[in-house]
Write a protein that holds these residues in place. Structure first.
Motif, short mmCIF file in Angstrom:
data_model
loop_
_atom_site.label_atom_id
_atom_site.label_comp_id
_atom_site.label_asym_id
_atom_site.label_seq_id
_atom_site.Cartn_x
_atom_site.Cartn_y
_atom_site.Cartn_z
N ILE A 33 60.58 -18.54 -23.27
CA ILE A 33 59.47 -17.69 -23.15
C ILE A 33 59.29 -16.37 -23.89
O ILE A 33 60.21 -15.68 -23.23
CB ILE A 33 59.07 -17.58 -21.72
CG1 ILE A 33 59.23 -19.08 -20.99
CG2 ILE A 33 57.67 -17.15 -21.61
CD1 ILE A 33 58.32 -20.02 -21.81
N THR A 34 58.79 -16.19 -24.71
CA THR A 34 58.65 -15.06 -25.74
C THR A 34 58.00 -13.81 -24.83
O THR A 34 57.12 -14.15 -24.23
CB THR A 34 58.00 -14.95 -26.89
OG1 THR A 34 58.58 -16.09 -27.70
CG2 THR A 34 58.01 -13.92 -27.82
N ASP A 35 58.64 -12.76 -24.81
CA ASP A 35 58.32 -11.47 -24.18
C ASP A 35 57.78 -11.43 -22.51
O ASP A 35 57.15 -10.68 -22.22
CB ASP A 35 56.99 -11.00 -24.83
CG ASP A 35 56.56 -9.69 -24.79
OD1 ASP A 35 57.55 -8.81 -24.45
OD2 ASP A 35 55.45 -9.27 -24.80
N ALA A 36 58.62 -12.66 -22.01
CA ALA A 36 58.08 -12.82 -20.39
C ALA A 36 58.66 -11.41 -19.78
O ALA A 36 58.10 -11.22 -18.76
CB ALA A 36 59.26 -13.99 -20.03
N ALA A 37 59.66 -10.79 -20.20
CA ALA A 37 60.06 -9.52 -19.48
C ALA A 37 59.08 -8.43 -19.71
O ALA A 37 59.07 -7.63 -18.72
CB ALA A 37 61.56 -9.14 -19.63
N GLY A 38 58.48 -8.44 -20.84
CA GLY A 38 57.83 -7.13 -21.12
C GLY A 38 56.22 -7.47 -20.97
O GLY A 38 55.49 -6.49 -20.87
N ALA A 39 55.86 -8.68 -20.85
CA ALA A 39 54.46 -9.16 -20.62
C ALA A 39 53.79 -8.62 -19.61
O ALA A 39 54.49 -8.63 -18.37
CB ALA A 39 54.39 -10.70 -20.91
#
Length: 391
Positions: free
Chosen positions: A158-164
């Motif tokens: 999952i792309t960018d899951a921590a920053g989204a």
């Protein structure tokens, strides 16, 4: 770099603006963000101020409403300057399009202005450890409990899951086993999940592809999501997601074309500068012809990309076929371009003092994601050649 593609005035404006931006936010800036493990925050803020993050968002919600051809130009031009960003696919494509088409007025008002301004970033989550291309077999469940859904399951890559700020999450409200014999894609439900909700845990994946957004596994343990965060109808989520797949194919093709342009340019520059046996290496056909052949393939893919973007924008019946063909042609061309450029640079292609080292896995990656090229060929075989289903 020379190209056969003729851009509209709108696309030319976007390409020129991106070229200006990448004078500051260039490949070195992108590499620094990758190495230090942080997002391209400064660039993202400027993109929001310029309105580029809302290219696909209607004007009434703060967007530019320019459409998919303009979005493809944005993504391609950044990649052509050595700045590939997967967050474009999640935040500017997969997140807003289902909300625009199927979301309630409440969802549109809550999320679309923030997407357009850059204040909100979205991840998109469908892939699971045991279901990738066979998306109908996802196991992440959403069980109704009054005015909330209770979500349990696991997503991966999952792309960018921590920053989204939010995850657009594909779940099952009806288990696959209950519908497999009738319609395996019935029972999916699309939810917008706040990443600050209790019960969400993200784990970074150690992948070889440098990317400022990062890749993550996301665990959902009794995560409560308001029913009014549902996009469209319960049990119809797969159809809502599929409405965004053609644009996803188009913008993936744009990313691949841009990377192809970038690596060919770097290969040609090196072949002009590097001298062997008293002549530039580019004067030898063993170096020149692979680069020229890759250039032909990338230009063909770029023309196919323009056709696909225009077909989608016009709502043509062949839009899905054009999008799949463009994705296949562009990703194969980009990988061919990388191979030619690596051969031109020789050992220096593996040195981090040169840009190819950071991008070598990127072009190979685009042949398998977000849909692998074998599945694209399955689509072409069935829909353009009328051949029987092969899987």
């Amino acid at each position: 770099m020379n190209t056969l593609v003729t851009l509209t005035d709108e696309q030319s404006m976007i390409a020129d603006a991106v070229a200006d931006l990448t004078a500051e936010y260039d490949h070195d800036y992108w590499q620094t963000c990758c190495r230090e493990g942080h997002f391209v925050d400064e660039l993202w803020a400027e993109l929001g101020e310029l309105g580029f993050l809302g290219i696909a968002v209607p004007e009434k919600y703060g967007g530019e409403e320019m459409g998919i051809p303009a979005l493809a130009t944005l993504i391609e031009t950044f990649a052509a300057h050595g700045v590939p960003l997967l967050a474009f696919l999640s935040t500017t494509t997969m997140a807003p399009l289902p909300i625009i088409e199927y979301g309630s007025d409440n969802l549109k008002n809550r999320f679309l202005p923030g997407i357009a301004s850059g204040d909100l970033r979205f991840a998109f989550a469908i892939t699971e450890p045991h279901s990738g291309t066979n998306a109908s077999r996802i196991r992440t469940s959403a069980t109704r409990d009054g005015d909330e859904y209770v979500v349990n399951g696991e997503k991966t890559y999952i792309t960018d899951a921590a920053g989204a700020d939010y995850i657009q999450l594909v779940t099952r409200t009806t288990p696959y086993e209950d519908v497999a014999n009738e319609n395996p894609y019935h029972g999916g439900t699309l939810l917008v999940v706040d990443t600050d909700a209790d019960g969400i845990e993200t784990s970074p994946l150690d992948v070889s592809i440098p990317e400022p957004s990062g890749q993550y596994t996301v665990h959902f343990d009794d995560v409560r999501v308001p029913v009014n965060n549902r996009i469209g109808r319960e049990d119809a989520g797969f159809s809502h997601v599929f409405s965004a797949l053609n644009p996803e194919r188009v913008v993936t093709a744009a990313l691949a074309v841009g990377l192809g342009r970038f690596v060919i340019e770097k290969g040609a520059d090196y072949a002009n500068d590097r001298e062997i046996f008293d002549a530039p290496t580019g004067s030898y056909q063993g170096v020149q012809h692979p680069l020229a052949g890759a250039k032909v393939a990338v230009e063909q893919a770029a023309l196919t990309l323009q056709t696909a973007a225009a077909a989608h924008e016009a709502g043509q019946r062949n839009a899905a076929a054009a999008a799949n063909v463009a994705k296949y042609a562009a990703s194969e061309a980009a990988d061919k371009a990388m191979d030619a450029a690596v051969q031109a640079l020789g050992g220096n292609a593996f040195s981090h003092d040169y840009p190819l080292a950071a991008l070598r896995d990127w072009t190979r990656f685009l042949r398998i994601a977000p849909v692998n090229n074998e599945m694209v060929l399955n689509y072409v075989g069935e829909n353009l050649l009328d051949l029987p289903r092969s899987y």
